[in-house]
Motif scaffolding. Structure first.
Motif, PDB file in Angstrom:
ATOM      1  N   THR A 158      -8.250  -8.279  -2.664  1.00  0.00           N
ATOM      2  CA  THR A 158      -7.118  -7.610  -2.555  1.00  0.00           C
ATOM      3  C   THR A 158      -7.103  -6.320  -2.006  1.00  0.00           C
ATOM      4  O   THR A 158      -7.914  -5.737  -1.856  1.00  0.00           O
ATOM      5  CB  THR A 158      -6.240  -7.589  -3.764  1.00  0.00           C
ATOM      6  N   PHE A 159      -5.918  -6.360  -1.181  1.00  0.00           N
ATOM      7  CA  PHE A 159      -5.736  -4.644  -0.937  1.00  0.00           C
ATOM      8  C   PHE A 159      -4.266  -4.435  -1.051  1.00  0.00           C
ATOM      9  O   PHE A 159      -3.180  -5.192  -0.562  1.00  0.00           O
ATOM     10  CB  PHE A 159      -5.939  -4.410   0.719  1.00  0.00           C
ATOM     11  N   PHE A 160      -4.028  -3.353  -1.823  1.00  0.00           N
ATOM     12  CA  PHE A 160      -2.527  -2.873  -1.893  1.00  0.00           C
ATOM     13  C   PHE A 160      -2.352  -1.527  -1.262  1.00  0.00           C
ATOM     14  O   PHE A 160      -3.235  -0.576  -1.202  1.00  0.00           O
ATOM     15  CB  PHE A 160      -2.135  -2.940  -3.341  1.00  0.00           C
ATOM     16  N   ASP A 161      -0.841  -1.278  -0.873  1.00  0.00           N
ATOM     17  CA  ASP A 161      -0.665   0.122  -0.339  1.00  0.00           C
ATOM     18  C   ASP A 161       0.977   0.185  -0.713  1.00  0.00           C
ATOM     19  O   ASP A 161       1.572  -0.583  -1.176  1.00  0.00           O
ATOM     20  CB  ASP A 161      -0.682   0.092   1.264  1.00  0.00           C
ATOM     21  N   HIS A 162       1.238   1.568  -0.357  1.00  0.00           N
ATOM     22  CA  HIS A 162       2.526   1.781  -0.953  1.00  0.00           C
ATOM     23  C   HIS A 162       3.143   2.682  -0.112  1.00  0.00           C
ATOM     24  O   HIS A 162       2.653   3.580   0.921  1.00  0.00           O
ATOM     25  CB  HIS A 162       2.470   2.527  -2.425  1.00  0.00           C
ATOM     26  N   ALA A 163       4.642   2.938   0.109  1.00  0.00           N
ATOM     27  CA  ALA A 163       5.173   4.094   0.936  1.00  0.00           C
ATOM     28  C   ALA A 163       5.364   5.268   0.300  1.00  0.00           C
ATOM     29  O   ALA A 163       5.593   6.244   0.994  1.00  0.00           O
ATOM     30  CB  ALA A 163       6.730   3.711   1.471  1.00  0.00           C
ATOM     31  N   GLY A 164       5.713   5.486  -0.846  1.00  0.00           N
ATOM     32  CA  GLY A 164       5.901   6.803  -1.656  1.00  0.00           C
ATOM     33  C   GLY A 164       5.819   6.692  -3.052  1.00  0.00           C
ATOM     34  O   GLY A 164       6.691   7.257  -3.877  1.00  0.00           O
ATOM     35  N   GLU A 165       4.784   5.858  -3.955  1.00  0.00           N
ATOM     36  CA  GLU A 165       4.721   5.865  -5.132  1.00  0.00           C
ATOM     37  C   GLU A 165       4.244   7.271  -5.508  1.00  0.00           C
ATOM     38  O   GLU A 165       3.546   7.996  -4.984  1.00  0.00           O
ATOM     39  CB  GLU A 165       3.852   4.778  -5.594  1.00  0.00           C
ATOM     40  N   THR A 166       4.330   7.574  -6.888  1.00  0.00           N
ATOM     41  CA  THR A 166       3.840   8.812  -7.479  1.00  0.00           C
ATOM     42  C   THR A 166       2.558   9.056  -7.615  1.00  0.00           C
ATOM     43  O   THR A 166       1.879   8.074  -8.152  1.00  0.00           O
ATOM     44  CB  THR A 166       4.460   8.967  -9.230  1.00  0.00           C
ATOM     45  N   PRO A 167       1.963  10.169  -6.869  1.00  0.00           N
ATOM     46  CA  PRO A 167       0.571  10.128  -7.061  1.00  0.00           C
ATOM     47  C   PRO A 167      -0.130  10.556  -8.300  1.00  0.00           C
ATOM     48  O   PRO A 167       0.513  10.774  -9.195  1.00  0.00           O
ATOM     49  CB  PRO A 167       0.197  11.747  -6.170  1.00  0.00           C
ATOM     50  N   GLY A 168      -1.239   9.805  -8.518  1.00  0.00           N
ATOM     51  CA  GLY A 168      -2.041   9.638  -9.834  1.00  0.00           C
ATOM     52  C   GLY A 168      -1.187   8.550 -10.812  1.00  0.00           C
ATOM     53  O   GLY A 168      -2.177   8.449 -11.724  1.00  0.00           O
ATOM     54  N   LEU A 169      -0.187   8.017 -10.364  1.00  0.00           N
ATOM     55  CA  LEU A 169       0.467   7.077 -11.199  1.00  0.00           C
ATOM     56  C   LEU A 169       0.496   5.940 -10.516  1.00  0.00           C
ATOM     57  O   LEU A 169      -0.192   4.989 -10.187  1.00  0.00           O
ATOM     58  CB  LEU A 169       1.785   7.500 -11.933  1.00  0.00           C
ATOM     59  N   GLY A 170       1.757   5.378 -10.138  1.00  0.00           N
ATOM     60  CA  GLY A 170       1.852   4.177  -9.114  1.00  0.00           C
ATOM     61  C   GLY A 170       1.150   3.984  -7.885  1.00  0.00           C
ATOM     62  O   GLY A 170       0.813   3.124  -7.476  1.00  0.00           O
ATOM     63  N   ALA A 171       1.000   5.099  -7.319  1.00  0.00           N
ATOM     64  CA  ALA A 171       0.198   5.534  -6.116  1.00  0.00           C
ATOM     65  C   ALA A 171      -1.329   4.919  -6.279  1.00  0.00           C
ATOM     66  O   ALA A 171      -2.064   4.599  -5.396  1.00  0.00           O
ATOM     67  CB  ALA A 171       0.025   6.648  -5.558  1.00  0.00           C
ATOM     68  N   ASN A 172      -1.793   4.611  -7.458  1.00  0.00           N
ATOM     69  CA  ASN A 172      -2.973   4.382  -7.798  1.00  0.00           C
ATOM     70  C   ASN A 172      -3.270   2.695  -7.696  1.00  0.00           C
ATOM     71  O   ASN A 172      -4.318   2.012  -7.848  1.00  0.00           O
ATOM     72  CB  ASN A 172      -3.392   4.600  -9.364  1.00  0.00           C
ATOM     73  N   ILE A 173      -2.200   1.920  -7.270  1.00  0.00           N
ATOM     74  CA  ILE A 173      -2.275   0.536  -6.945  1.00  0.00           C
ATOM     75  C   ILE A 173      -3.413   0.411  -5.631  1.00  0.00           C
ATOM     76  O   ILE A 173      -3.821  -0.524  -5.418  1.00  0.00           O
ATOM     77  CB  ILE A 173      -0.872  -0.129  -6.557  1.00  0.00           C
ATOM     78  N   LYS A 174      -3.382   1.542  -4.852  1.00  0.00           N
ATOM     79  CA  LYS A 174      -4.397   1.487  -3.926  1.00  0.00           C
ATOM     80  C   LYS A 174      -5.970   1.825  -4.234  1.00  0.00           C
ATOM     81  O   LYS A 174      -6.787   2.195  -3.136  1.00  0.00           O
ATOM     82  CB  LYS A 174      -3.898   2.087  -2.402  1.00  0.00           C
ATOM     83  N   GLN A 175      -5.997   2.278  -5.336  1.00  0.00           N
ATOM     84  CA  GLN A 175      -7.345   2.807  -5.828  1.00  0.00           C
ATOM     85  C   GLN A 175      -8.222   1.340  -6.087  1.00  0.00           C
ATOM     86  O   GLN A 175      -7.806   0.303  -6.661  1.00  0.00           O
ATOM     87  CB  GLN A 175      -7.291   3.382  -7.283  1.00  0.00           C
TER      88      GLN A 175
END
Length: 253
Positions: A158-175
């Motif tokens: 998979t590869f996930f990305d986002h436009a503006g999720e919270t750093p360290g929380l929701g933004a971790n979907i691309k970790q």
């Protein structure tokens, strides 16, 4: 005769002139950069598709290294053997399927139009991958991704990305640790019913060793973003099930 800069008319005229000048400069800049922007988007999509099927520069456990921009076009041609567009249940080849705007296709479907579904067929190390784009809504803005599957709709990357999720929380979907959790997860039950994958807080499988529970462990403090990932996987990937069913029929004949 000197202009009276204290008059209101001067201020209005000055503001209008500045708006026209700045607007013209922005329009010129946008037109000039349009080809570069389009090229960057093309490369980014190709990099994401390749990443999902395992064509990347990852070495360590936490690496997220895309194919370099100078190689992405050639690697895309090398590994992606077929680009398909599925419309009204019919799959046709289209070498520019990767340019389809998923957001616009989703909006079209909501108004009763026919949605086009891009699907990319890749070959790597003797294995066939089917990579589908997905798009949804996180906590603050859009989230999206690419899911690579085998012919049985078992996730291969998979590869996930986002436009503006919270750093360290929701933004971790691309970790890396979150994206890798999906590897080996099934989308279909043994009876062939589409079930999808749930990003679950009560998963009780933090190492994600159980691959037939249709769940991955949730991100701490990112419930809404995780729910968004769950929703886009179930909503978008379900649309591809008829293609895979037909694939099995053709293979059995």
């Amino acid at each position: 005769m000197a202009m009276n800069t204290d008059k209101n008319s001067y201020t209005v005229i000055f503001a209008i002139v500045m708006v026209l000048v700045v607007g013209s400069l922005l329009a010129f800049t946008a037109a000039t950069l349009k080809p570069n922007i389009a090229e960057n988007r093309r490369m980014e999509k190709q990099q994401n598709i390749l990443y999902a099927m395992g064509v990347n520069g990852n070495e360590g456990d936490g690496d997220i290294t895309f194919v370099s921009t100078d190689k992405v076009a050639s690697d895309f041609s090398k590994y992606i053997t077929k680009q398909l567009v599925i419309e009204n249940g019919v799959a046709k080849e289209d070498n520019e399927a990767y340019l389809i705007d998923i957001k616009k296709e989703q909006a079209k479907a909501k108004t009763g139009g026919t949605r086009r579904l891009p699907l990319f067929v890749g070959e790597k190390d003797g294995k066939t991958f089917y990579i589908a784009p997905i798009r949804g809504k996180g906590l603050w803005d859009a989230i999206w991704g690419y899911v690579a599957m085998d012919e049985n709709m078992v996730v291969q990357g998979t590869f996930f990305d986002h436009a503006g999720e919270t750093p360290g929380l929701g933004a971790n979907i691309k970790q890396r640790y979150f994206m890798d959790d999906f590897y080996g997860e099934k989308l279909l039950t043994d009876a062939g019913v589409f079930k999808g994958i749930t990003v679950a807080k009560g998963n009780n499988d933090p190492k994600n060793e159980i691959k037939d529970d249709y769940e991955v462990d949730a991100l701490a403090g990112a419930t809404i973003t995780g729910d968004g990932v769950t929703a886009m996987i179930k909503k978008d990937l379900r649309l591809y099930q008829p293609y895979f069913e037909n694939l099995k029929k053709l293979a059995s004949n």
